[in-house]
Motif scaffolding. Structure first.
Motif, PDB file in Angstrom:
ATOM      1  N   ALA A   1       0.849  -1.192   0.000  1.00 59.32           N
ATOM      2  CA  ALA A   1       0.000   0.000   0.000  1.00 59.32           C
ATOM      3  C   ALA A   1       0.884   1.241   0.000  1.00 59.32           C
ATOM      4  CB  ALA A   1      -0.919  -0.015   1.216  1.00 59.32           C
ATOM      5  N   PHE A   2       0.286   2.387  -0.302  1.00 56.35           N
ATOM      6  CA  PHE A   2       1.066   3.611  -0.455  1.00 56.35           C
ATOM      7  C   PHE A   2       0.694   4.690   0.556  1.00 56.35           C
ATOM      8  CE2 PHE A   2       1.246   1.287  -4.357  1.00 56.35           C
ATOM      9  CZ  PHE A   2       2.552   1.433  -4.782  1.00 56.35           C
ATOM     10  N   TYR A   3      -0.332   4.452   1.387  1.00 52.30           N
ATOM     11  CA  TYR A   3      -0.724   5.458   2.367  1.00 52.30           C
ATOM     12  C   TYR A   3       0.296   5.618   3.480  1.00 52.30           C
ATOM     13  CZ  TYR A   3      -2.419   1.482   5.197  1.00 52.30           C
ATOM     14  OH  TYR A   3      -2.521   0.309   5.912  1.00 52.30           O
ATOM     15  N   ALA A   4       1.218   4.660   3.598  1.00 55.34           N
ATOM     16  CA  ALA A   4       2.221   4.728   4.664  1.00 55.34           C
ATOM     17  C   ALA A   4       3.401   5.619   4.297  1.00 55.34           C
ATOM     18  CB  ALA A   4       2.714   3.337   5.023  1.00 55.34           C
ATOM     19  N   GLY A   5       3.368   6.226   3.111  1.00 53.14           N
ATOM     20  CA  GLY A   5       4.413   7.174   2.733  1.00 53.14           C
ATOM     21  C   GLY A   5       5.686   6.531   2.240  1.00 53.14           C
ATOM     22  N   ALA A   6       5.565   5.481   1.442  1.00 55.43           N
ATOM     23  CA  ALA A   6       6.760   4.799   0.936  1.00 55.43           C
ATOM     24  C   ALA A   6       7.589   5.703   0.048  1.00 55.43           C
ATOM     25  CB  ALA A   6       6.344   3.554   0.148  1.00 55.43           C
ATOM     26  N   THR A   7       8.887   5.742   0.284  1.00 54.75           N
ATOM     27  CA  THR A   7       9.816   6.501  -0.554  1.00 54.75           C
ATOM     28  C   THR A   7      10.927   5.618  -1.087  1.00 54.75           C
ATOM     29  OG1 THR A   7      11.154   7.135   1.376  1.00 54.75           O
ATOM     30  CG2 THR A   7       9.376   8.641   0.722  1.00 54.75           C
ATOM     31  N   HIS A   8      10.897   4.342  -0.744  1.00 55.46           N
ATOM     32  CA  HIS A   8      11.963   3.426  -1.113  1.00 55.46           C
ATOM     33  C   HIS A   8      11.347   2.048  -1.287  1.00 55.46           C
ATOM     34  CE1 HIS A   8      15.592   0.887  -0.573  1.00 55.46           C
ATOM     35  NE2 HIS A   8      16.274   1.948  -0.963  1.00 55.46           N
ATOM     36  N   ILE A   9      11.956   1.216  -2.117  1.00 53.00           N
ATOM     37  CA  ILE A   9      11.459  -0.139  -2.323  1.00 53.00           C
ATOM     38  C   ILE A   9      11.386  -0.912  -1.009  1.00 53.00           C
ATOM     39  CG2 ILE A   9      13.770  -1.030  -2.879  1.00 53.00           C
ATOM     40  CD1 ILE A   9      12.443  -3.004  -4.767  1.00 53.00           C
TER      41      ILE A   9
ATOM     42  N   GLY B   1      11.431   8.823  10.077  1.00 55.44           N
ATOM     43  CA  GLY B   1      12.831   8.471  10.255  1.00 55.44           C
ATOM     44  C   GLY B   1      13.264   7.450   9.247  1.00 55.44           C
ATOM     45  N   ALA B   2      14.237   6.644   9.614  1.00 53.66           N
ATOM     46  CA  ALA B   2      14.752   5.619   8.704  1.00 53.66           C
ATOM     47  C   ALA B   2      13.703   4.574   8.446  1.00 53.66           C
ATOM     48  CB  ALA B   2      16.006   4.971   9.308  1.00 53.66           C
ATOM     49  N   SER B   3      13.850   3.864   7.317  1.00 55.39           N
ATOM     50  CA  SER B   3      12.916   2.789   6.969  1.00 55.39           C
ATOM     51  C   SER B   3      12.902   1.748   8.061  1.00 55.39           C
ATOM     52  CB  SER B   3      13.349   2.145   5.643  1.00 55.39           C
ATOM     53  OG  SER B   3      12.550   1.028   5.360  1.00 55.39           O
ATOM     54  N   GLY B   4      11.686   1.335   8.446  1.00 55.83           N
ATOM     55  CA  GLY B   4      11.551   0.306   9.455  1.00 55.83           C
ATOM     56  C   GLY B   4      11.098   0.834  10.793  1.00 55.83           C
TER      57      GLY B   4
ATOM     58  N   TYR C   1       6.019  -0.321   9.407  1.00 55.62           N
ATOM     59  CA  TYR C   1       5.367   0.672   8.554  1.00 55.62           C
ATOM     60  C   TYR C   1       4.533   1.626   9.399  1.00 55.62           C
ATOM     61  CZ  TYR C   1       0.985  -2.013   8.982  1.00 55.62           C
ATOM     62  OH  TYR C   1      -0.124  -2.658   9.457  1.00 55.62           O
ATOM     63  N   ARG C   2       4.214   2.782   8.813  1.00 56.71           N
ATOM     64  CA  ARG C   2       3.392   3.775   9.506  1.00 56.71           C
ATOM     65  C   ARG C   2       1.917   3.373   9.392  1.00 56.71           C
ATOM     66  NH1 ARG C   2       4.604   9.311   9.418  1.00 56.71           N
ATOM     67  NH2 ARG C   2       5.610   9.042   7.403  1.00 56.71           N
ATOM     68  N   ARG C   3       1.257   3.276  10.516  1.00 53.18           N
ATOM     69  CA  ARG C   3      -0.138   2.872  10.521  1.00 53.18           C
ATOM     70  C   ARG C   3      -1.064   4.051  10.234  1.00 53.18           C
ATOM     71  NH1 ARG C   3      -0.496  -2.245  12.305  1.00 53.18           N
ATOM     72  NH2 ARG C   3       1.317  -3.085  13.401  1.00 53.18           N
ATOM     73  N   TRP C   4      -2.189   3.744   9.631  1.00 54.32           N
ATOM     74  CA  TRP C   4      -3.191   4.759   9.351  1.00 54.32           C
ATOM     75  C   TRP C   4      -3.754   5.291  10.661  1.00 54.32           C
ATOM     76  CZ3 TRP C   4      -4.865   7.948   5.874  1.00 54.32           C
ATOM     77  CH2 TRP C   4      -6.151   8.505   5.967  1.00 54.32           C
TER      78      TRP C   4
ATOM     79  N   PHE D   1       6.020  -2.982   4.268  1.00 58.15           N
ATOM     80  CA  PHE D   1       4.582  -2.905   4.497  1.00 58.15           C
ATOM     81  C   PHE D   1       3.962  -4.300   4.426  1.00 58.15           C
ATOM     82  CE2 PHE D   1       0.189  -2.701   3.202  1.00 58.15           C
ATOM     83  CZ  PHE D   1      -0.354  -1.776   4.075  1.00 58.15           C
ATOM     84  N   VAL D   2       4.299  -5.049   3.382  1.00 59.38           N
ATOM     85  CA  VAL D   2       3.758  -6.402   3.247  1.00 59.38           C
ATOM     86  C   VAL D   2       4.225  -7.275   4.412  1.00 59.38           C
ATOM     87  CG1 VAL D   2       3.776  -8.502   1.840  1.00 59.38           C
ATOM     88  CG2 VAL D   2       3.522  -6.267   0.747  1.00 59.38           C
TER      89      VAL D   2
END
Length: 230
Positions: A180-188, A225-228, A210-213, A194-195
């Protein structure tokens, strides 16, 4: 003092494309302090070699696993160093039908199949148990333990859809590997995490992948911050 009983999650990796999903789930489990029993199918070794260049070998599985888990979804080695330090991981060969998890008396919390190929889905739905991965999945269902099947294929034909309905009716969680893309993905890595996070959610394992809605529009564009993690 009584030694704490080991009750792992079984992670099965089938031959579908998507080995970064499996790596992210494994990292999430180990970060949460969970024990893991790992089953890597023969077909998945070819996928892993093709997607990462890593040859997964029975005799050197711990070193190969450490190399795999340290690699980012973009293929960069050393992105996640030290994941295997003090990690409680046990590996079972795909052809070992006498392995611990092949029996319902072997204590496990459940099984996560990430990624799950359509061939794997069919085998589990039909109860074929042609290898250890399918056997453990069948045992998980008969023991009424949590089974999460992260199917990774598109499009899906009618037969596979019927198999997925069969798994759902048997009590499994069917979880398509759909970022999904609502979590603000900027990197693969964000899309992969997210999955993986949704797989861990289905298993009830805490994480910060991932960032929760939160009900606020535009939240995905807020600085993170950093991924994860936040």
């Amino acid at each position: 003092m009584t030694e704490r009983k080991r009750t792992p999650w079984v992670v099965g990796v089938s031959g579908a494309s998507g080995t970064p999903y499996a790596a992210a789930v494994l990292r999430g489990l180990l970060t949460a302090g969970e024990s893991v029993d790992l089953v890597v199918s023969r077909a998945s070794r070819l996928t892993l070699l093709d997607e990462t260049g890593i040859a997964f070998r029975d005799g050197h599985w711990r070193e190969d696993l450490a190399q795999w888990l340290a690699r980012g979804a973009d293929g960069k080695p050393g992105t996640f160093p030290g994941v295997m330090e003090d990690a409680d991981v046990r590996y079972w060969g795909a052809g070992d039908l006498a392995a611990g998890p092949s029996s319902g008396s072997y204590p496990v919390k459940g099984m996560l199949i990430v990624p799950a190929s359509t061939a794997c889905v069919a085998g589990v739905a039909l109860g074929l148990s042609k290898d250890l991965l399918q056997r453990v999945a069948s045992v998980t269902l008969k023991e009424r333990r949590r089974l999460v099947v992260a199917v990774r294929e598109t499009p899906l034909n009618g037969q596979t859809l019927k198999h997925l309905v069969t798994l759902d009716e048997a009590g499994a969680v069917v979880l398509p590997a759909s970022p999904a893309f609502y979590a603000g993905a900027t990197h693969i890595q964000d899309l992969v995490d997210f999955v993986a996070g949704r797989v861990l959610d289905a298993a009830g394992v805490p994480h910060r992948l991932y960032r929760r809605w939160d009900g606020e529009l535009g939240g995905s564009r807020a600085p993170v911050g950093a991924s994860g993690g936040d």
